[in-house]
Enzyme design. Structure first.
Site, PDB file in Angstrom:
ATOM      1  N   HIS A 140      -0.794   6.257   6.028  1.00  0.00           N
ATOM      2  CA  HIS A 140      -0.331   5.987   4.666  1.00  0.00           C
ATOM      3  C   HIS A 140       0.066   7.277   3.953  1.00  0.00           C
ATOM      4  O   HIS A 140      -0.303   8.370   4.368  1.00  0.00           O
ATOM      5  CB  HIS A 140      -1.417   5.255   3.871  1.00  0.00           C
ATOM      6  CG  HIS A 140      -1.463   3.791   4.124  1.00  0.00           C
ATOM      7  ND1 HIS A 140      -2.078   3.248   5.234  1.00  0.00           N
ATOM      8  CD2 HIS A 140      -0.952   2.734   3.428  1.00  0.00           C
ATOM      9  CE1 HIS A 140      -1.952   1.941   5.204  1.00  0.00           C
ATOM     10  NE2 HIS A 140      -1.278   1.602   4.120  1.00  0.00           N
TER      11      HIS A 140
ATOM     12  N   SER B 160       0.803  -1.221   0.000  1.00  0.00           N
ATOM     13  CA  SER B 160       0.000   0.000   0.000  1.00  0.00           C
ATOM     14  C   SER B 160       0.835   1.271   0.000  1.00  0.00           C
ATOM     15  O   SER B 160       0.363   2.330  -0.418  1.00  0.00           O
ATOM     16  CB  SER B 160      -0.940   0.012   1.212  1.00  0.00           C
ATOM     17  OG  SER B 160      -0.212  -0.138   2.418  1.00  0.00           O
TER      18      SER B 160
END
Length: 292
Positions: free
Chosen positions: A273, A40
């Site tokens: 993230h 990711s």
């Protein structure tokens, strides 16, 4: 003396010409087929706009592979990175919501000449374990290091003890890339800084103050595993994004931070993230590494 000066000047001019030619060659290299592999931190979950192949991989059209492909003017570009991937998903399919991602090595071709791979953070559920555990321990000792103590057993840091296995797996990944794309330039991409070098922002990164330094040391150890795999491989190169992201950690203001904090932002990034700014920053680091 005059002849000596002329000879020395000619040698210097020739050396300058060779250096300039080499630099121009590096900067002007054209790539025919670029393949991006990874988890990711490569795919860029929730950074607009998402791709749908499959949607559950949360691949953004503005992740660093996509930006790099545009910046390098590659002929063909294949991004098969996927959120949640670990090193096993290089050779095994990955089930995701609303679909399945093919084994990532399936994107490699004999004529692939550029490969980036960002992997390792999900091996042994490393990132997930830390995120699921550490914030819940903050209340027990807000200024201490309860998470570090939790994962230290008989004096052994059980989180860092996982990383030699991760390094060996990444080395196998690199070998697998070379076997399938023997002429490719292979770049292993490190992970950018998440926590600040000093200071705290518990509303953004809800870890105990004393755990910030430990969490950073875990990330540095993970990056050392990636770079160690590269060194053992001997045919690829490591791209450090940790040092270039100094001052761009999750505690920084919007537009400066490369990493999102704990809160879900459906139009910017998943929790913990990279943000668009992070993907752009990493793109510049990789381009500089390539001499582009």
């Amino acid at each position: 003396m005059r002849i000596t000066r002329i000879v020395l000047a000619a040698i210097a001019a020739f050396a300058l010409l060779l250096t300039t030619a080499a630099a121009a060659s590096a900067a002007s290299r054209h790539y025919r087929h670029y393949v991006a592999l990874g988890d990711s931190y490569t795919s860029g979950p929730l950074i607009p706009l998402p791709r749908l192949d499959p949607l559950g991989c949360f691949r953004s059209t503005n992740n660093y592979p996509s930006m790099l492909a545009i910046g390098l003017h590659v002929d063909r570009f294949t991004d098969i990175s996927c959120g949640g991937a670990d090193t096993s998903n290089m050779t095994k399919p990955q089930n995701v919501p609303l679909g399945q991602n093919a084994p990532q090595f399936s994107a490699l071709r004999p004529d692939t000449d550029l490969v980036t791979v960002g992997i390792g953070g999900n091996d042994s559920a490393l990132f997930g374990t830390l995120i699921d555990t550490c914030p819940g321990l903050r209340a027990s000792d807000p200024t201490g290091n309860p998470c570090q103590r939790h994962f230290t057993v008989d004096g052994v840091d059980t989180i860092k003890a996982l990383l030699p296995k991760t390094q060996a797996s990444i080395q196998q990944v690199l070998a697998g890339i070379h076997a399938r794309s023997p002429h490719a330039k292979v770049l292993a991409i490190g992970y950018p800084r998440i926590a600040p070098a000093s200071g705290y922002c518990p509303n953004v990164l809800p870890f105990a103050n004393g755990d910030y330094a430990w969490l950073s040391s875990v990330e540095q150890a993970l990056n050392a595993a990636v770079s160690g795999a590269v060194a053992a491989d001997g045919k690829s190169s490591y791209v450090d994004t940790y040092r270039p992201s100094f001052g761009h950690d999750a505690c920084q203001k919007p537009g400066v931070a490369w990493i999102n904090g704990k809160d879900l932002n459906p139009l910017a990034a998943a929790p913990y993230h990279p943000l668009y700014a992070g993907m752009y920053g990493e793109t510049q680091v990789i381009k500089q590494h390539l001499g582009a």
